[in-house]
Enzyme design. Sequence first.
Site, short mmCIF file in Angstrom:
data_model
loop_
_atom_site.label_atom_id
_atom_site.label_comp_id
_atom_site.label_asym_id
_atom_site.label_seq_id
_atom_site.Cartn_x
_atom_site.Cartn_y
_atom_site.Cartn_z
N ASP A 98 0.86 -1.18 0.00
CA ASP A 98 0.00 0.00 0.00
C ASP A 98 0.90 1.24 0.00
O ASP A 98 1.44 1.61 1.04
CB ASP A 98 -0.91 0.02 1.23
CG ASP A 98 -2.00 -1.06 1.18
OD1 ASP A 98 -1.77 -2.11 0.53
OD2 ASP A 98 -3.08 -0.85 1.75
N LYS A 110 -6.82 3.39 -3.58
CA LYS A 110 -7.25 3.43 -2.18
C LYS A 110 -7.41 4.87 -1.74
O LYS A 110 -6.60 5.72 -2.11
CB LYS A 110 -6.19 2.69 -1.35
CG LYS A 110 -6.37 2.72 0.15
CD LYS A 110 -5.32 1.82 0.82
CE LYS A 110 -5.29 2.05 2.32
NZ LYS A 110 -4.22 1.30 2.99
N LYS A 131 -10.21 0.29 -2.74
CA LYS A 131 -10.14 0.11 -1.29
C LYS A 131 -10.43 1.42 -0.57
O LYS A 131 -9.57 2.29 -0.49
CB LYS A 131 -8.75 -0.41 -0.89
CG LYS A 131 -8.59 -0.59 0.63
CD LYS A 131 -7.24 -1.21 0.98
CE LYS A 131 -7.01 -1.22 2.50
NZ LYS A 131 -5.68 -1.72 2.86
#
Lengths: 296, 501
Positions: free
Chosen positions: A132, A196, A232
């Site tokens: 991430d 995300k 996400k």
Amino acid sequence: MRISAPPVDQVNVEERAARFTRRSIKTSTKLAGLKMAVSMMDLTTLEGADTPGKVAFLCRKALQPMDPRFHAPPCAAVCVYPNLVGAARAFLEDSRIHVASVATSFPSGQVPLRVKLQDVRYAMQQGADEIDMVIDRGAFLAGNYHKVFDEIAAVKEACGGSAHLKVIFETGELQTYDNVRLASEIAMRAGADFIKTSTGKISPAATLPVTLVMLEAIRDYFYETGVRIGMKPAGGIRTAKEALHYLVMLAETLGDAWLTPDLFRFGASSLLTDVTLQIAKLTDGNYQNPDYHSLP
Amino acid sequence: MPRIPKSTALTKRAPHAEALALQFGDAWAYAPAPETTPVTVKDRYDLFIGGKFVKPSSGKYFPSLNPASAKKLTEIARGSARDVDKAVVAARAAYAKTWSKIHPRERGKYLFRIARMIQERARELSILETMDGGKPIRESRDIDIPLVAAHFFYYAGWADKLDYAFPGKTPNPIGVAGQVIPWNFPLLMAAWKLAPALACGNTVVLKPAETTSVTAMHLAEIIREAGVPDGVVNIVTGPGDTGAALVNHPGIDKIAFTGSTEVGKHIAKTLAGTSKTLTLELGGKAANIIMEDAPLDQAVEGVINGIYFNQGHVCCAGSRLLVQESVYPKVLRKLTDRIETLRVGDPLDKNTDVGAINSKEQLGRIAELVDSGVAEGADLVQSNCRLPSKGYWFKPSFFTGVTASHRVAREEIFGPVLSVMTFRTPAEAIDRANNTCYGLSAGIWTDKGSKIFKMAGALRAGVIWANTFNKFDPTSPFGGYKESGFGREGGVQGLMPYLRV
């Protein structure tokens, strides 16, 4: 390469997002939705005080989110700092639960690319199979979109074929929907597997309208290329009801193919507690004492 | 069941959307979520004349169906010319004795009271509206009924401020107003008509549409409970000839009609040379214009809301979509996928987006026009949704390959059917948008403010929405150009038709 994105109308995006909250999700649909939410959860702990023990606790919870008699699926991943990837990987060795690591000098990303790449490589060496990363918001807001693109592409290269790349925009810092849409275009084209919303360190984190803008970007990219990018939302999603709103929005924007942990994740720490509580309520017909459920 | 032509039962997808279509199947199907609050529907509804519920002089009643099941919901009194006469006499007496005499502030109080009582009974009214008319409960609950209350609140505020609405002039009520309303927004249209008329000091004889009288009669109960003096509001139900009797009655000072252009023209002819004043709110064939710089995802939402809202039974529906050629493929693909996510079915289900077609006759009209579109060579795209086996239903549909000479591009379909056309430049968009005998509304989608102002000035339509569609507010005037009628409802302009200034 000229970097641009379609405009977004704030009023209409917010109105559309609010419509999804008006869906009435009940009985079997609700139970199925909540279990799906559990399977899509990236259980996250991102504290300076994290220890191998805390991570082990989280991993156990990801494997068995609640009393087995409720047949809740395991979570999708645990998400930790690079230093704790080793602990998580050691624990989850044989399971199908992914080990995600925030890297690239999370959460600010204010270090040179060279250091970011070291961070990524270290996390991968320790056993992370999902990275991430954060984008360089400073560069983005300064209009230096090529720098943002190049960094994502470099991190993607570092991930190689062995780790999935999630790109965090920190939408609370980008602020406008136009920026979020533009960041989505940049990230998808630079090689993101997932986009995300947030680090969880800034408020506001994930919101429905921001997520909708990103889902629409994913849809356009799919129309254009046939490639399915994952989504996400992370941070700020605390209740089962909110999680269902996100799933309704996902189902009605991108359709059946995205209703899988391979293409949708919730980044959350406390959400699981409310979701398991609601699963038990739906199964047994009455609310349990919250003490029967795991703390975040 | 009306004849549903074979052609409309076919489901086609736009050819280039075939390859990478999104799938909206049953991966996570929504369980039924019906609105289950019990409401009382009477066995039969009488007329409301002189503050009392009275039987029709003919003794006759006609059935009112629930269009979602095609089963009888209740019976409605069939008002005759005699009943209309009684109602006009009652309205005249109330006008002379009380309503034009009491202090305007008192009129305002009654209207505020009605508005509050509507809010208190909002759920009941929403459910009844949905059962009687077929519209989704989401719309009657979130849009229709709140707007009904808002209209009464808004015009209640004007009642004692009329002198300030038209400075330097002396506004006086007209007298007895005859009001004939349509079936697409039954209670909302009643509110649009009643609230300004009453605020201005007129008394009223209202004729609801034949297929949707139930909520008007519940409104009559509210009006009675609110203590409005007898005869100020009279409601005479019945078919078209009841309305004709009202229009032709010599004791009426003003006619307000909302409905089809055909009937509107007939009324205008009938009233020519009489002392009655007239306002008409008639059909439309609105252009929704998407410019290439528009926020496309939001524009497509606006198109969906513009045409599939209330099954397309909306006079200001955006039934012609004009898309700039450069973004046409994108818009078409988004539209094709989006209609798959419209949930068609039980109007009482809280997740339903598109409900039942109001009547068998209307379904027949829609089917006939869609059939003509196919026969004239346009390409029909329809949702793959499953329709219930009973009741009146039509799949969300749109035509591509439409030319301005096709009937589906010219005539008001009043159903969930959109005609999609393209243009190259803003000037061409304006020409095409104005190339209609109607002029009720239009929509513009662009990210550029200057374009909005330039185009809005050139479009010949009463209501122009920019980057939105089908937004209503009591403070905003609504009405048409050309064959869409004349006179305005809503806002300070909405007072004018009910005053002599």
